[in-house]
Design an enzyme around this catalytic site. Structure first.
Site, PDB file in Angstrom:
ATOM      1  N   LYS A   1      24.522  50.111  -5.297  1.00  0.00           N
ATOM      2  CA  LYS A   1      25.434  50.095  -3.775  1.00  0.00           C
ATOM      3  C   LYS A   1      25.874  51.310  -3.177  1.00  0.00           C
ATOM      4  CE  LYS A   1      27.513  46.797  -1.387  1.00  0.00           C
ATOM      5  NZ  LYS A   1      26.931  45.871  -0.292  1.00  0.00           N
TER       6      LYS A   1
ATOM      7  N   ASP B   1      23.802  42.890  -3.955  1.00  0.00           N
ATOM      8  CA  ASP B   1      24.235  41.688  -3.417  1.00  0.00           C
ATOM      9  C   ASP B   1      22.515  40.663  -3.127  1.00  0.00           C
ATOM     10  OD1 ASP B   1      23.688  44.418  -1.656  1.00  0.00           O
ATOM     11  OD2 ASP B   1      25.036  42.890  -0.141  1.00  0.00           O
TER      12      ASP B   1
END
Ligand code: NAD
Length: 371
Positions: free
Chosen positions: A173, A206
């Site tokens: 991330k 995600d």
């Protein structure tokens, strides 16, 4: 040759599924001297601590362990036994293959992924504190080091090369976590450049979750940090048929512990209901690690046959809508016995059902030969 292996039955469904794995191990003919050591709740009852020194001593001595799940108290209580074991023994590489078995329990029969998860640092470091006296704010340390990132990424590329896998996907991330995420991303990119024979790409965590549920067959080996790997490997277990059939292993440079992805599932404890396959396939990975390839192949074939026949399967593989032909569920012990019965009978000349399984690990020492 007799292998001495530490056996940790664990908590909840752990004693039932590890007993099942022992029954299957006996059917392979590989001589294993199980050194049974309690950790978790039985150890607290016996000695007041969930992880007595004898557990670490046994694993260090034998260099190999088969483990059941261990309960971790939520929101307080003692530190996770699993996290302590991994950090104390420097078991840094958690390997969790997600292999659909005979298309059962899954909408994605082609699923054949390996999640490689860094297992000693990240958001699992447990370095947390309250910011104020009123406990209205809290902080946790996400420790990411270059050393640990390099070795887990190298592990993933080496695994991909040995297993003839085409691609490693680095998951992070780094758009939001601009130091910890970027550090892992840099380690991934630099290592990928050293493996020109293996494809590589990157995904933000995600997007990775969305991509996996849309088209899991586009992924091969996934490497990521501790908490992200924990979550992704449950997701991938779901793609491949559920936690009941998801095996795993954690490797250090000299020690390896084989354990399913699932936890202690307390609501099923003592009911002889849990699926033993995840523990049995963790045994299979252990036997491959020991070089007992034929025994491991027999287990994989036997599990495949039992699940495809659908005559003796536990509740998780017998739910309407999850199997093509629902059957009344069998018990954990009956399913383990059925797999064990098949082990010596499977036809070794027929093609080994794919997907493939990890054949090896970087661990340099194997279990001690005791006889
Ligand atoms: P869990 O994996 O124990 O169970 C979640 C659900 O998955 C169960 O309710 C059940 O429906 C299903 N399931 C799991 N194993 C199954 C099996 N063998 N057969 C059939 N169905 C199965 O997760 P949880 O309930 O979130 O955690 C329970 C405890 O386990 C917690 O204390 C947690 O910390 C611990 N845990 C330990 C480990 C480990 O020891 N490696 C791993 C994960 C969770």
């Amino acid at each position: 040759m007799t292998y001495r292996v530490t056996l940790i039955p664990g908590d909840g469904i752990g004693p039932e599924v590890t007993r099942g794995a022992q029954v299957v191990a006996a059917a392979t003919g590989v001589a294993i001297d199980w050194e049974v050591i309690e950790a978790g709740e039985p150890a607290i009852r016996a000695s007041g601590t969930p992880l007595p020194d004898t557990v670490l001593e046994s694993i260090r001595r034998n260099k190999i362990a088969l483990k059941g799940p261990i309960t971790t108290p939520i929101g307080g209580g003692f530190r996770s036994v699993n996290v302590t074991l991994r950090t104390e023994l420097d078991l840094y590489a958690s390997v969790r293959p997600a292999r659909a078995i005979a298309g059962e329990g899954t909408r994605y029969p082609e699923t054949d992924l390996i999640v490689v998860r860094e297992a000693t640092e990240g958001l699992y470091s447990g370095a947390e504190h309250w910011v104020d006296r009123e406990h209205t704010a809290a902080e946790t340390a996400n420790v990411i080091t270059r050393k640990a990132s390099d070795r887990i990424v190298r592990f993933a590329f080496e695994l991909a090369r040995r297993e003839h896998r085409k691609k490693v996907t680095g998951v992070h991330k780094a758009n939001i976590m601009k130091t910890t995420g970027a550090l892992f991303q840099t380690a991934f990119r630099e290592m990928a450049a050293k493996y020109p024979d293996i494809g590589s790409d990157e995904r933000l965590i995600d997007n990775m979750c969305m991509q996996l549920v849309k088209k899991p067959s586009e992924y091969d080996v996934i490497v990521t940090t501790n908490l992200m790997g924990d979550i992704l490997s449950d997701l991938c277990a779901g793609l491949a048929g559920g936690l009941g059939v998801a095996p795993g292993a954690v490797y250090g440079d000299h020690v390896a512990v084989f354990e399913p992805v699932h936890g202690s599932a307390p609501k099923y404890a003592g009911q002889d209901k849990a699926d033993p396959v995840a523990e049995v396939l963790s045994l299979e990975l252990m036997l491959r690690h020991l070089g007992e390839r034929e025994a491991a192949d027999r287990i994989w074939r036997a599990v495949w046959e039992v699940i495809s026949e659908k005559k003796v399967v536990t509740y998780d593989l017998a739910l309407p809508g999850y199997t093509n032909r629902p059957v009344p569920p069998s018990t954990c012990s009956a399913m383990a016995r059925e797999i064990a019965r098949k082990v010596p009978l499977v036809d070794m000349s027929s093609p080994l059902p794919r997907p493939a399984v990890p054949e090896s690990s970087p661990v340099s020492d194997t279990a001690l030969e005791t006889g």
